[in-house]
Write a protein that holds these residues in place. Structure first.
Motif, PDB file in Angstrom:
ATOM      1  N   LEU A  23       0.797  -1.227   0.000  1.00  0.00           N
ATOM      2  CA  LEU A  23       0.000   0.000   0.000  1.00  0.00           C
ATOM      3  C   LEU A  23       0.830   1.277   0.000  1.00  0.00           C
ATOM      4  O   LEU A  23       0.289   2.345  -0.238  1.00  0.00           O
ATOM      5  CB  LEU A  23      -0.947   0.025   1.203  1.00  0.00           C
ATOM      6  CG  LEU A  23      -2.155  -0.879   1.083  1.00  0.00           C
ATOM      7  CD1 LEU A  23      -3.061  -0.698   2.261  1.00  0.00           C
ATOM      8  CD2 LEU A  23      -2.916  -0.576  -0.188  1.00  0.00           C
ATOM      9  N   VAL A  24       2.109   1.196   0.299  1.00  0.00           N
ATOM     10  CA  VAL A  24       2.906   2.420   0.282  1.00  0.00           C
ATOM     11  C   VAL A  24       3.334   2.684  -1.153  1.00  0.00           C
ATOM     12  O   VAL A  24       3.743   1.788  -1.865  1.00  0.00           O
ATOM     13  CB  VAL A  24       4.128   2.286   1.208  1.00  0.00           C
ATOM     14  CG1 VAL A  24       5.115   3.399   0.934  1.00  0.00           C
ATOM     15  CG2 VAL A  24       3.683   2.328   2.642  1.00  0.00           C
ATOM     16  N   GLY A  25       3.228   3.914  -1.543  1.00  0.00           N
ATOM     17  CA  GLY A  25       3.576   4.265  -2.916  1.00  0.00           C
ATOM     18  C   GLY A  25       2.320   4.454  -3.741  1.00  0.00           C
ATOM     19  O   GLY A  25       1.225   4.594  -3.208  1.00  0.00           O
ATOM     20  N   GLN A  37      -0.892   3.820  -5.827  1.00  0.00           N
ATOM     21  CA  GLN A  37      -1.866   2.747  -5.714  1.00  0.00           C
ATOM     22  C   GLN A  37      -2.864   2.829  -6.842  1.00  0.00           C
ATOM     23  O   GLN A  37      -3.241   3.882  -7.287  1.00  0.00           O
ATOM     24  CB  GLN A  37      -2.628   2.866  -4.391  1.00  0.00           C
ATOM     25  CG  GLN A  37      -1.736   2.820  -3.209  1.00  0.00           C
ATOM     26  CD  GLN A  37      -2.328   3.586  -2.077  1.00  0.00           C
ATOM     27  OE1 GLN A  37      -3.444   4.057  -2.152  1.00  0.00           O
ATOM     28  NE2 GLN A  37      -1.578   3.735  -1.020  1.00  0.00           N
ATOM     29  N   PHE A  47      -6.640   1.315  -7.357  1.00  0.00           N
ATOM     30  CA  PHE A  47      -7.571   0.624  -6.489  1.00  0.00           C
ATOM     31  C   PHE A  47      -8.369  -0.457  -7.177  1.00  0.00           C
ATOM     32  O   PHE A  47      -9.404  -0.873  -6.705  1.00  0.00           O
ATOM     33  CB  PHE A  47      -8.462   1.611  -5.748  1.00  0.00           C
ATOM     34  CG  PHE A  47      -7.965   1.758  -4.365  1.00  0.00           C
ATOM     35  CD1 PHE A  47      -8.482   0.980  -3.352  1.00  0.00           C
ATOM     36  CD2 PHE A  47      -6.897   2.581  -4.091  1.00  0.00           C
ATOM     37  CE1 PHE A  47      -7.970   1.058  -2.091  1.00  0.00           C
ATOM     38  CE2 PHE A  47      -6.384   2.651  -2.834  1.00  0.00           C
ATOM     39  CZ  PHE A  47      -6.929   1.895  -1.821  1.00  0.00           C
TER      40      PHE A  47
END
Lengths: 434, 462
Positions: B418-420, B422, B424
């Motif tokens: 989830l970091v960076g 995304q 969805f």
């Protein structure tokens, strides 16, 4: 000697096994066991203490040097015509600095060598010169003697983290660069000074230009949001549950929820923030506003539980006396119970805030992990917070970031320890036993 | 008006409303013969006015704040040319995000086209209009509230009861936030996880042995196709938590026993704050320490013994996590041991048991449910711990029980996924929510059992 012991003594002389003998025989072994058990207990306390000491000393010993930074004295000749007439702030300061370096080392002519030479100085040197010129516009035509930032490799060399003895191929500075630095040392033109950049700058890719001020301000705004939301809401919830709530299924359910939320992993709150606040409500990423709300949800259970304990400690006689003179139930709480419970509630809140200040994981989820150079000026500016800054620096490969990470940890721990100290003092000062 | 300014003016209006209401009540009291002729104290008339001033207005403000972005975006998209709106949803989303960042002056991912520039201008103007309308509505509502109450203020107005009812309502709302948080967590995670399970079958996720979530974004890209079997991730989590509990359970329990049964007051005065400091250190600090000091130390000592140790070994992360949990175990066990009635101890001493025998044969059996409950809470803490493993444990999912190798955990995977940037709708991002779902319900299960056990135990001795 009473009758029974005399009897047993008599029996022992007759040669039969006595209980007391069995007991005595086992006594030594049992005392030894007792001693060992006690020793294990002491050992486990000592183990915790040793680990804490190890952690703190290793962080302090790695980090204290970050409070000093290597500076190099450079004589910058500001000849007329070097500065931009209309807009002095946009002159080629980088070029002026390079000229000044070349003047000091006239022997360096090769392109490759020049590049190596310039890399001894931080890219921040040009900004220092710019500030100097803009603050004293009349300096044109004279030679300014300026202490400029050294590059982080030079800084590491001066602090002994890069060893001069190791072969050239294994060190980040070449033999040539070492000779140039030795010349600076001979001329007393290189020295370590207090590192103001560390306390006044935002993040940077260059270790010598990186500071924690941006993260401190981000943490401040985030904590402000958290405090403004969680303190009133937490106290209101605690007052309702402790003073007014009827004992029924609904309030039981609320209680179970609060106790359970206190034990939910913090990263789950980050997922909630990402899915609800960022994606559903479209609130801005990486901002203290969203960070504060997420941390509020996380610290709320702590504050509610502590506040309820504080309310519980107020004796019923206070309430009964107030009710007896005709106060309404709400008046009883607002003007008699709350003031008495407030110190306890404040203590709980401060401890909750200290927890929130050190929390990292949920903030990673809502994008506070971005590389942000600017110092935030409000609740909706993208910003970092201190623990996230520590995480980011810990990931950076440069050797100079290790000491800066440790120094940032020291600052964060200082904040946390002072917050907890305030809580302890508050508890000691206002604690009342009824 | 900016939201902050609007809130400030609302605050000012409420204070004014309070003063107006109080003044009117005092005037009325003067004409009917003293404040005792009023139903409530004058303060309550003021408070009622202020509440009517700020509550409805604030409510409207919140509604706008919640839906501002989606309404404005919808309006802006409606103004885009048809061929742009016909883009696939993913591309359209990227475009919308770019327009938004352009409007707020941030960096844009692609190049800026005139279309985007127009749309951004449109966005800004819509936002301005929206803010203006909200400001007017909120301020009108505030003033109307004041006027409405002002007209109703009479000596017989039951102001106190009305204020108290409103305050009571607010208290109830505040106390239900915990419920809404839980519901929010469950719904948000469940929603995204269900979208994940539509693409990847649940059984593949729960029982698959291969975890490599990197999906090829374009068709022609070289790369793995992505595998979402979470068993190695679960195994890594369990391995690291087991190492942590192996450290924390004996040390924490023995510290608690020593502090409550053996230590004199002086030692306790030193040791307790020491454990509290250990508990107060942020986990990111432990993570830094584990990655920078403990892991190299283990690796070097392994090298000296001729054992190959990974530099991101499960052992380093587990050991440091164990130390982090020591104070948690110790304070929970301390509570539990102190709750055992003194009579049980006295009974054991009176038949000649030594202290350690009393502890081993009487105290611990009596406190066992509480201790087990505390340990379960500690396990749930270890499973959910994030920063230490993110910084000190590995990223690659190895299915191994060897603590010297690198393993990955549920929380590490959630963070890396989830970091960076995304998207969805890619399974890669949604997988994080599926892992989050497992994490939430796993820890919930442990917590509920632990809390019930501890509560039952408390009741036994109360």
């Amino acid at each position: 000697m009473n009758k029974s012991t005399r009897k047993s003594a008599a029996r022992s002389s007759s040669g039969r096994v006595k209980t007391i003998d069995i007991v005595n025989k086992g006594l030594k072994r049992r005392y030894g066991k007792e001693k060992r058990f006690r020793f294990y207990g002491l050992l486990s306390i000592i183990a915790s203490a040793a680990f804490l000491a190890f952690l703190l000393t290793s962080i302090v010993s790695k980090g204290y040097s970050a409070f000093l930074q290597t500076y190099i004295k450079l004589d910058v000749p500001l000849e007329a015509g070097m500065l931009d007439k209309q807009n002095p702030g946009r002159s080629d300061f980088q070029g002026i600095i390079k000229e000044a370096i070349k003047d000091y080392y006239p022997g360096v002519t090769e392109r490759q060598d020049k590049r190596e030479l310039y890399s001894l100085f931080s890219s921040g040197a040009a900004f220092q010169l710019r500030d100097e010129v803009l603050n004293n516009p009349s300096r044109e035509g004279s030679t300014i003697s300026l202490w400029v930032l050294a590059d982080d490799d030079v800084d590491m060399l001066m602090k002994g983290h890069i060893k001069r003895e190791v072969p050239e191929s294994q060190r980040r500075l070449s033999d040539k660069q070492l000779r140039w630095i030795e010349r600076l040392e001979k001329d007393n033109r290189i020295e370590k000074r207090f590192n103001t950049t560390f306390f006044s700058a935002g993040d940077s890719r260059e270790p010598e230009l990186a500071g924690i001020w941006g993260a401190v301000k981000g943490s401040f705004y985030t904590m402000l949001v958290t405090l403004m939301l969680s303190f009133p809401i937490g106290i209101a919830a605690a007052v309702y549950l402790e003073e007014f709530a009827p004992k029924n299924l609904a309030t039981d359910f609320i209680e179970v929820n609060i106790n359970n939320l206190a034990a939910v992993p913090s990263i789950v709150f980050g997922l909630l923030g990402l899915a609800v606040f960022l994606n559903f409500f479209g609130m801005p990423r990486s901002t203290p506003l969203v960070g504060g709300i997420v941390l509020m949800l996380m610290t709320l259970p702590t504050i509610i539980i502590a506040s309820r304990a504080a309310l519980k400690a107020v004796p019923p006689s206070i309430r009964e006396a107030a009710l007896g003179v005709g106060s309404s139930k709400l008046q009883v709480v607002a003007s008699h119970v709350l003031p008495l419970a407030l110190p306890g509630m404040l203590t709980g809140t401060i401890i909750g805030m200290a927890q929130a200040l050190g929390e990292t994981a949920p903030l990673l989820m809502i994008g506070m992990v971005a590389f942000i150079v600017d110092i935030p000026g409000g609740f909706t500016d993208p910003s970092a917070v201190m623990p996230v800054q520590i995480y980011l620096w810990a990931d950076s490969p440069e050797r100079a970031f290790v000491e800066r990470t440790s120094a940032a940890i020291m600052v964060l721990l200082a904040f946390l320890i002072s917050m907890n100290a305030v809580a302890v003092v508050l508890r000691k000062r206002f604690e009342r036993r009824w | 008006m900016s939201p902050l300014l609007l809130l400030l003016s609302l605050l000012v209006l409420s204070v004014a409303g309070f003063l107006i209401g109080q003044r009117k009540a005092l005037n009325l009291a003067g004409s009917v013969g003293g404040t005792s002729r009023l139903h409530s104290l004058p303060v309550y008339y003021g408070a009622l006015t202020a509440l009517w001033c700020c509550l409805p207005a604030f409510f409207m403000f919140l509604i706008w704040l919640g839906f501002e972005q989606s309404i404005i975006t919808a309006l802006m998209v409606a103004d885009l040319p048809d061929e742009v709106r016909a883009l696939p949803p993913a591309r359209l989303n990227v475009l919308i995000n770019d327009i938004r960042s352009l409007a707020s002056g941030n960096i844009v991912s692609g190049e800026i086209t005139p279309l985007m520039r127009n749309a951004a201008a449109q966005y800004i103007s819509l936002k301005g209009i929206g803010q203006m309308i909200t400001s007017v509505i909120v301020l009108v509502a505030a003033v109307a509230g004041v006027l409405l109450v002002h007209r109703r203020i009479k000596p017989e107005l039951r102001a106190r009861n009305q204020v108290e009812n409103v305050v009571m309502g607010l208290l109830v709302v505040c106390s239900t936030i915990a419920i809404f948080t839980t519901i929010g967590i469950v719904l948000s995670i469940l929603y995204e996880a269900v979208r994940f399970f539509q693409q990847i079958p649940v059984t593949d996720f729960l029982f698959g042995l291969e975890w490599s979530p990197q999906m090829a974004i374009r068709e022609d890209q070289v790369g793995s196709s992505g595998a979402f079997g979470a068993v190695p991730v679960f195994a890594g989590t369990i391995l690291i938590s087991a190492i942590a509990m192996f450290v924390a359970a004996p040390i924490g329990l023995m510290s608690a026993i020593f502090l409550s049964e053996y230590a004199d007051r002086r030692l306790r005065a030193v040791a307790k704050p020491l454990l509290e400091i250990l508990a107060g250190i942020p986990t990111v600090v432990y993570g830094f320490f584990a990655a920078l000091v403990v892991a190299p130390m283990i690796r070097n000592s392994g090298a000296q013994l001729g054992i190959d140790v990974s530099s991101e070994s499960a052992l380093a992360a587990g050991l440091v996590m164990g130390v982090m949990i020591i104070p948690f175990v110790s304070s929970l066990s301390d509570d539990v041991i102190n709750a055992v009635p003194q009579t049980l101890r006295d009974g054991a001493y009176s038949v000649g048991a030594t202290r350690s025998e009393t502890i081993m044969h009487v105290l611990i059996p009596a406190a066992l449910p509480g201790i087990v409950g505390g340990l379960l809470l500690a396990v749930s803490r270890a499973i959910g711990e994030t920063m230490i493993v993110v910084m000190a444990a590995g990223l690659s999912a190895n299915l191994t029980a060897n603590p010297l190798q690198a393993v990955t955990t549920v929380t590490v995977q959630i963070v890396t996924l989830l970091v960076g940037d995304q998207e969805f709708d890619s399974p890669k991002t949604l997988a994080a929510f599926a892992l989050g779902l497992v994490l939430f319900f796993g820890t919930l299960f442990l917590n509920v059992i632990a809390l019930t056990v501890v509560r039952k135990y408390r009741e036994r001795y109360e």
